[in-house]
Design a protein around this motif. Structure first.
Motif, PDB file in Angstrom:
ATOM      1  N   ASP A  36      -3.794  -5.318   7.363  1.00  0.00           N
ATOM      2  CA  ASP A  36      -3.820  -5.164   5.897  1.00  0.00           C
ATOM      3  C   ASP A  36      -3.170  -6.365   5.219  1.00  0.00           C
ATOM      4  OD1 ASP A  36      -4.669  -2.530   6.375  1.00  0.00           O
ATOM      5  OD2 ASP A  36      -2.675  -1.665   6.046  1.00  0.00           O
ATOM      6  N   HIS A  64      -5.107   4.760   7.292  1.00  0.00           N
ATOM      7  CA  HIS A  64      -3.821   5.203   7.849  1.00  0.00           C
ATOM      8  C   HIS A  64      -3.632   6.713   7.689  1.00  0.00           C
ATOM      9  CE1 HIS A  64      -2.520   0.870   7.630  1.00  0.00           C
ATOM     10  NE2 HIS A  64      -1.974   1.223   8.764  1.00  0.00           N
ATOM     11  N   ASN A  71      17.657   0.309  -4.289  1.00  0.00           N
ATOM     12  CA  ASN A  71      16.905   1.567  -4.192  1.00  0.00           C
ATOM     13  C   ASN A  71      15.965   1.625  -2.999  1.00  0.00           C
ATOM     14  OD1 ASN A  71      17.826   1.629  -6.855  1.00  0.00           O
ATOM     15  ND2 ASN A  71      15.951   0.633  -7.510  1.00  0.00           N
ATOM     16  N   ILE A 117      15.860   5.980  -0.823  1.00  0.00           N
ATOM     17  CA  ILE A 117      16.252   7.190  -1.543  1.00  0.00           C
ATOM     18  C   ILE A 117      16.303   8.310  -0.505  1.00  0.00           C
ATOM     19  CG2 ILE A 117      15.588   8.792  -3.387  1.00  0.00           C
ATOM     20  CD1 ILE A 117      16.353   5.943  -4.384  1.00  0.00           C
ATOM     21  N   HIS A 156       6.547  10.590  -4.517  1.00  0.00           N
ATOM     22  CA  HIS A 156       7.900  11.079  -4.800  1.00  0.00           C
ATOM     23  C   HIS A 156       8.765   9.942  -5.337  1.00  0.00           C
ATOM     24  CE1 HIS A 156       9.351   9.272  -1.077  1.00  0.00           C
ATOM     25  NE2 HIS A 156       8.488   9.983  -0.358  1.00  0.00           N
ATOM     26  N   GLY A 187       0.820  -1.214   0.000  1.00  0.00           N
ATOM     27  CA  GLY A 187       0.000   0.000   0.000  1.00  0.00           C
ATOM     28  C   GLY A 187       0.849   1.256   0.000  1.00  0.00           C
ATOM     29  N   GLN A 208       9.940   0.356   5.994  1.00  0.00           N
ATOM     30  CA  GLN A 208       8.820  -0.461   6.490  1.00  0.00           C
ATOM     31  C   GLN A 208       9.269  -1.751   7.161  1.00  0.00           C
ATOM     32  OE1 GLN A 208       5.641   0.669   6.524  1.00  0.00           O
ATOM     33  NE2 GLN A 208       6.575   2.543   5.740  1.00  0.00           N
ATOM     34  N   ASN A 228       9.118   6.753  -3.277  1.00  0.00           N
ATOM     35  CA  ASN A 228       7.967   5.840  -3.344  1.00  0.00           C
ATOM     36  C   ASN A 228       8.053   4.971  -4.600  1.00  0.00           C
ATOM     37  OD1 ASN A 228       5.909   8.607  -2.377  1.00  0.00           O
ATOM     38  ND2 ASN A 228       6.620   6.973  -1.038  1.00  0.00           N
TER      39      ASN A 228
HETATM   40  P1  TYM Z   1       4.294   5.205   2.427  1.00  0.00           P
HETATM   41  O1  TYM Z   1       3.005   5.688   1.851  1.00  0.00           O
HETATM   42  O2  TYM Z   1       5.027   6.106   3.339  1.00  0.00           O
HETATM   43  O3  TYM Z   1       5.280   4.796   1.282  1.00  0.00           O
HETATM   44  C1  TYM Z   1       4.909   3.956   0.194  1.00  0.00           C
HETATM   45  C2  TYM Z   1       6.081   3.071  -0.178  1.00  0.00           C
HETATM   46  O4  TYM Z   1       7.213   3.871  -0.548  1.00  0.00           O
HETATM   47  C3  TYM Z   1       8.351   3.444   0.168  1.00  0.00           C
HETATM   48  N1  TYM Z   1       9.224   4.608   0.419  1.00  0.00           N
HETATM   49  C4  TYM Z   1      10.519   4.692   0.074  1.00  0.00           C
HETATM   50  N2  TYM Z   1      11.335   3.822  -0.554  1.00  0.00           N
HETATM   51  C5  TYM Z   1      12.605   4.220  -0.781  1.00  0.00           C
HETATM   52  N3  TYM Z   1      13.106   5.437  -0.416  1.00  0.00           N
HETATM   53  C6  TYM Z   1      12.316   6.344   0.217  1.00  0.00           C
HETATM   54  N4  TYM Z   1      12.797   7.534   0.562  1.00  0.00           N
HETATM   55  C7  TYM Z   1      10.964   5.976   0.488  1.00  0.00           C
HETATM   56  N5  TYM Z   1       9.931   6.621   1.087  1.00  0.00           N
HETATM   57  C8  TYM Z   1       8.867   5.768   1.033  1.00  0.00           C
HETATM   58  C9  TYM Z   1       7.814   2.864   1.468  1.00  0.00           C
HETATM   59  O5  TYM Z   1       8.739   1.969   2.048  1.00  0.00           O
HETATM   60  C10 TYM Z   1       6.563   2.189   1.000  1.00  0.00           C
HETATM   61  O6  TYM Z   1       6.838   0.898   0.512  1.00  0.00           O
HETATM   62  N6  TYM Z   1       2.847   2.242   6.182  1.00  0.00           N
HETATM   63  C11 TYM Z   1       2.983   2.310   4.724  1.00  0.00           C
HETATM   64  C12 TYM Z   1       1.679   2.094   4.002  1.00  0.00           C
HETATM   65  C13 TYM Z   1       1.009   0.800   4.292  1.00  0.00           C
HETATM   66  C14 TYM Z   1       1.423  -0.495   3.874  1.00  0.00           C
HETATM   67  C15 TYM Z   1       0.453  -1.388   4.361  1.00  0.00           C
HETATM   68  C16 TYM Z   1       2.509  -0.952   3.142  1.00  0.00           C
HETATM   69  C17 TYM Z   1      -0.153   0.642   4.993  1.00  0.00           C
HETATM   70  N7  TYM Z   1      -0.461  -0.666   5.038  1.00  0.00           N
HETATM   71  C18 TYM Z   1       0.565  -2.759   4.145  1.00  0.00           C
HETATM   72  C19 TYM Z   1       2.613  -2.331   2.904  1.00  0.00           C
HETATM   73  C20 TYM Z   1       1.652  -3.200   3.415  1.00  0.00           C
HETATM   74  C21 TYM Z   1       3.475   3.689   4.362  1.00  0.00           C
HETATM   75  O7  TYM Z   1       3.256   4.645   5.075  1.00  0.00           O
HETATM   76  O8  TYM Z   1       4.055   3.800   3.145  1.00  0.00           O
END
Ligand code: TYM
Length: 332
Positions: free
Chosen positions: A135, A44, A183, A186, A16, A7, A150, A19
């Motif tokens: 989830d 969330h 990656n 980032i 960004h 998610g 995560q 993500n």
């Molecule tokens: P979120 O919305 O903050 O980020 C989405 C995905 O992007 C990844 N990510 C990154 N990867 C590399 N470098 C970065 N700087 C970077 N910033 C974000 C995150 O690791 C993520 O995979 N809690 C989760 C959302 C969620 C979720 C879930 C994910 C809710 N339920 C169940 C997996 C399974 C979150 O806030 O992701």
């Protein structure tokens, strides 16, 4: 086929580059080899203060971006979390298996709570990782493609799955984190010791996918580097340049070593200028595709309705087993 689930939160107007490179790119690649479930965790998103109209808009925008980035609603199940009430229902059960101390050790909660001030942090923010575990476990996911940030939430998810299975009998698949090797993290362009983050980075530190290319070019030009001149991948000594190289390599599908060789004898300005061009080439057509999807909200709603129906079949089946195992009487 093995199943994956992941998610992405609708907490900003645009995803960004972190993500995309840390997560969504893998999601797209996994659609055909896995039974893939992807969703927008809007439950969330309300763990921090929010504006209702903005949330609705960002949720649609998130779906449009996922489709524009290459998710295909025919090849994966794409849905919005609040359309599937089983998420909140399973969260309650898992919350009753989670220790207070265990939840208190979640570093993302501690960081976010510290940023908000102890009085403003909500109980929802505290139980956020338990909802995330729900989830994942509802769908019996074998793998969860996410970025490095995560990892701790995935550990909690595994612990809760094992705890339930041991105490009440097997109801859950214990999922593996799928974290990409190059990656997964980032960094912020202005503070390359921190991850690029929707909630914590300054706007200048984030490359937003929907930014105009000239805005991104300016951010890349102003990215913090170091006082040497050599373009070399060394995350310890040169976190800024190494981050730019990581992004360059990921977007061009070329090895970091090849890019280093190309820039031997050249300056940071050259690298930044070329990276801005690489980013522009990626985002230009993407921005156009997002606009097309946004212009057809009825089609987005149809995609989400189909996704919710499929998601509820799977989630409902898991929840029924869970309720039976913990001793709830079946309804009727
Ligand atoms: P979120 O919305 O903050 O980020 C989405 C995905 O992007 C990844 N990510 C990154 N990867 C590399 N470098 C970065 N700087 C970077 N910033 C974000 C995150 O690791 C993520 O995979 N809690 C989760 C959302 C969620 C979720 C879930 C994910 C809710 N339920 C169940 C997996 C399974 C979150 O806030 O992701």
């Amino acid at each position: 086929r093995q199943r994956v689930l992941s998610g992405i939160q609708p907490t900003a107007d645009s995803f960004h580059l972190g993500n995309y490179l840390g997560a969504v790119r893998q999601w797209v690649a996994m659609q055909d080899s896995y039974d893939a479930f992807y969703f927008i965790p809007d439950l969330h998103a309300i763990t921090v203060e929010h504006d209702p109209k903005t949330l609705a808009d960002r949720t649609r925008n998130a779906v449009a971006q996922l489709l524009a980035l290459g998710l295909d609603a025919e090849r994966c199940t794409l849905f919005v979390q609040s359309h599937v009430p089983e998420h909140a229902q399973l969260e309650w059960v898992l919350g009753c298996l989670t220790g207070f101390g265990e939840a208190s050790r979640m570093t993302q909660f501690k960081d976010k709570a510290a940023r908000q001030g102890a009085d403003r942090a909500t109980v929802g923010l505290f139980t956020y990782p338990i909802l995330q575990a729900a989830d994942i476990l509802l769908y019996q996911a074998d793998g969860v493609p996410v970025g490095e940030d995560q990892r701790q939430h995935l550990e909690l998810t595994r612990d809760l799955a094992q705890r339930f299975n041991t105490r009440f009998g097997k109801a859950f698949t214990v999922p593996e984190p799928f974290i990409p090797s190059g990656n997964a993290k980032i960094q912020d362009l202005q503070d390359p010791s921190a991850k690029m983050s929707k909630s914590a980075s300054s706007p200048a530190g984030i490359i937003e996918l929907l930014d105009e290319p000239k805005v991104s070019a300016k951010k890349i030009r102003s990215a913090v580097t170091d006082t040497e001149r050599e373009i070399r991948f060394d995350p310890e000594a040169k976190p800024g340049i190494s981050n730019l190289l990581t992004i360059y390599s990921a977007l061009t599908d070329r090895k970091v070593s090849e890019i280093e060789a190309d820039y031997a004898g050249k300056g940071y300005g050259d690298l930044k200028k070329d990276l801005a061009e690489v980013v522009a080439q990626f985002v230009e057509p993407l921005r156009e595709r997002v606009r097309t999807y946004r212009d057809d909200p009825a089609e987005l709603d149809r995609v989400l309705a189909r996704g919710a129906t499929r998601a509820r079949e799977v989630a409902g089946a898991t929840l029924a087993v869970v309720h039976e195992k913990i001793g709830f009487l079946p309804p009727t």
